[in-house]
Scaffold this active site. Structure first.
Site, PDB file in Angstrom:
ATOM      1  N   GLU A 164       0.809  -1.219   0.000  1.00 54.00           N
ATOM      2  CA  GLU A 164       0.000   0.000   0.000  1.00 54.00           C
ATOM      3  C   GLU A 164       0.844   1.273   0.000  1.00 54.00           C
ATOM      4  O   GLU A 164       0.783   2.063   0.960  1.00 54.00           O
ATOM      5  CB  GLU A 164      -0.926   0.009   1.221  1.00 54.00           C
ATOM      6  N   GLU A 360      -4.959  -8.791   1.189  1.00 51.23           N
ATOM      7  CA  GLU A 360      -5.492  -8.526   2.533  1.00 51.23           C
ATOM      8  C   GLU A 360      -6.987  -8.326   2.429  1.00 51.23           C
ATOM      9  O   GLU A 360      -7.475  -7.667   1.507  1.00 51.23           O
ATOM     10  CB  GLU A 360      -4.927  -7.234   3.163  1.00 51.23           C
TER      11      GLU A 360
HETATM   12  C1  BG6 Z   1      -3.859  -2.522   5.884  1.00 51.08           C
HETATM   13  C2  BG6 Z   1      -2.422  -2.530   6.290  1.00 51.08           C
HETATM   14  O1  BG6 Z   1      -4.162  -1.368   5.199  1.00 51.08           O
HETATM   15  O2  BG6 Z   1      -4.821  -2.537   6.886  1.00 51.08           O
HETATM   16  C3  BG6 Z   1      -2.155  -3.181   7.628  1.00 51.08           C
HETATM   17  O3  BG6 Z   1      -1.614  -3.108   5.294  1.00 51.08           O
HETATM   18  C4  BG6 Z   1      -3.226  -2.798   8.626  1.00 51.08           C
HETATM   19  O4  BG6 Z   1      -0.872  -2.820   8.054  1.00 51.08           O
HETATM   20  C5  BG6 Z   1      -4.571  -3.268   8.068  1.00 51.08           C
HETATM   21  O5  BG6 Z   1      -2.987  -3.280   9.902  1.00 51.08           O
HETATM   22  C6  BG6 Z   1      -5.762  -3.056   8.981  1.00 51.08           C
HETATM   23  O6  BG6 Z   1      -5.917  -1.709   9.313  1.00 51.08           O
HETATM   24  P1  BG6 Z   1      -5.839  -1.222  10.814  1.00 51.08           P
HETATM   25  O7  BG6 Z   1      -5.534   0.238  10.704  1.00 51.08           O
HETATM   26  O8  BG6 Z   1      -7.166  -1.479  11.411  1.00 51.08           O
HETATM   27  O9  BG6 Z   1      -4.752  -1.984  11.445  1.00 51.08           O
END
Ligand code: BG6
Length: 456
Positions: A164, A360
């Site tokens: 990202e 993800e």
């Molecule tokens: C993604 C990232 O955008 O979202 C992760 O690559 C991140 O590093 C994940 O942890 C979830 O978002 P958050 O802010 O709730 O941890």
């Protein structure tokens, strides 16, 4: 039954800074996160910092066993630049030993490692020289990437350069969620441009070193949905796509930055400094695959009032709060699984059907102890429902010909998350913060059956 393609990757994703721990030990130097936490711990949820996180540095062997236990056949982790090359030049032998052992252990458990090079973790020595604002960051990253390909290329066949990249650009230089937490659109564009060139330079280094592996980049992508079909809303959505999606996806896959993006930046005095040779570097070093992180859709409308020249992306498009949205109240993110179908077709139709995977997808929930049953298991049915819905739309996209080769959940074991610390939990395994003990949740068991059946 929804069957997925043969050899589909069922996995999970994690990152070095969010999981390894031992953040200033075993030869690792500081990243911006270590520095920021030391300077301003109050910014971090419950003053939870990057020092310990999930302790993977010490628990990785048993964790690889746990991967197998929930049916993962692949896992994305990242290498910490500041651990491998603490001063940017000297190889830390303890880090080499750790990563070689870690990646070998994954393979021994039938888990293919997909290894990412940068997950928001800028080494502090480089930040002190300007970070991605400095043109020197490109060569520094290419050197680091080449070092990784040479040291671990026998163990890793799928690499990604950045996770990202748009996030460290906007959070660091527009919205103040990452260090250096400044607000400056011009600097944000320069940071984005150098990051793109660093990605390209790493792909070039990879082609020189590897004969058998593949390389990609992980992007947080959602189609942009306009509030209405009105011309002004459609223009806002088009501009949002230019900035948020096509800025990295077009050069990565098609080899050029969209002309309309260049025009938009030029009209607003936002063009970055460009050197001779950049265009060729961008044109020539294309990726083999894309990793696509998806959590929530992007909905926009035309802004009420806009600065010209633009001071912020909000001058091009304003967020639109769809009244019918379903929301994950803990993270505050809309849940819209349909976007995975839309994005699958976008990859097929607009990006010459390049292979890609969901790198993800997941649901962060606070206070999950509420869902613990008498035997101590978290019954996270909401997470299972979330993933089933997303997988269903993904499946439809695959049926219609999109070349998606895997689905990685965020995340394997509950992990530390930037300013949010351990507030929201995403893992297939629950992490006890006192003991670092891991225990499988209901979703982990469910994922095993999905992986074993190659569908659900
Ligand atoms: C993604 C990232 O955008 O979202 C992760 O690559 C991140 O590093 C994940 O942890 C979830 O978002 P958050 O802010 O709730 O941890």
């Amino acid at each position: 039954m929804k069957d997925f393609p043969k050899n589909f990757l069922w996995g999970a994703a994690m990152s070095a800074p969010q999981t390894e721990g031992q953040s200033l030990a075993f030869g690792k130097s500081a990243t911006t996160w270590d520095h920021w936490f030391q300077k301003s711990p109050e910014k971090f949820n419950q003053s939870q910092g990057p020092a310990i996180t999930s302790g993977v540095y010490d628990h990785y062997l048993a964790d690889c066993q746990r991967m197998e236990e929930i049916g993962l056949n692949s896992l994305r982790a990242s290498i910490s630049w500041a651990r491998l090359l603490p001063d940017g030049k000297t190889i830390n032998s303890a880090a080499v030993e750790f990563y070689r052992d870690y990646f070998s252990a994954m393979s021994a458990h039938g888990v293919e490692p997909i290894i990412n090079l940068f997950h928001f973790d800028m080494p502090m020595w480089l930040m002190d020289q300007g970070g991605w604002e400095s043109r020197d960051s490109i060569e520094a990253f290419a050197f680091y990437a080449k070092t990784c390909f040479e040291l671990f290329g026998d163990l890793v066949k799928k690499w990604t350069t950045f996770n990202e990249p748009m996030v460290h650009v906007e959070c660091g230089y527009l919205y103040q969620y990452h260090y250096p937490a400044v607000i400056d659109f011009q600097r944000a564009v320069q940071v984005g441009y150098h990051t793109l060139l660093a990605h390209k330079a790493a792909v070039k280094a990879f082609r020189a070193v590897s004969e058998t592996g593949e390389i990609g980049i992980i992007l947080n992508i959602s189609p942009t949905y306009p509030k209405s079909e009105a011309k002004a809303d459609l223009l806002a959505a088009y501009r949002s796509d230019l900035l948020n999606t096509r800025s990295f996806l077009d050069p990565a896959v098609l080899g050029s930055i969209p002309e309309d993006l260049k025009t938009l930046l030029a009209e607003n005095d936002l063009l970055p400094e460009v050197n001779a040779g950049d265009k060729e570097l961008i044109a020539e070093n294309l990726v083999d695959f894309i990793g696509l992180n998806y959590y929530q859709p992007r909905r926009v409308q035309t802004p009420q009032a806009a600065n010209r020249p633009a001071q912020m992306p909000a001058d091009f498009y304003a967020p639109y709060d769809w009244p019918d949205k379903k929301i994950n109240p803990y993270r505050g993110w809309e849940i819209y699984p349909e976007a995975l179908y839309d994005v699958a077709l976008m990859m097929k139709d607009d990006y010459h059907n390049i292979p890609w995977f969901v790198s993800e997808n997941g649901m962060g929930v606070a206070d999950e102890e509420r869902f613990m049953n008498a035997s101590g298991e978290i019954e996270d049915d909401y997470r299972i429902a979330f993933m089933e819905e997303h997988l269903s739309y993904l499946h439809q996209g695959i049926l219609e010909g999109s070349k998606c080769f895997g689905y990685h959940a965020w995340t394997f074991i509950d992990c530390w998350s930037w300013l949010n610390g351990y507030r929201n939990r995403y893992g297939f395994y629950r992490l006890d913060l006192e003991t670092l003990e891991r225990s499988v949740k209901k979703s982990g068991k469910w994922f095993k059956t999905v992986s074993q059946n190659n569908g659900f």
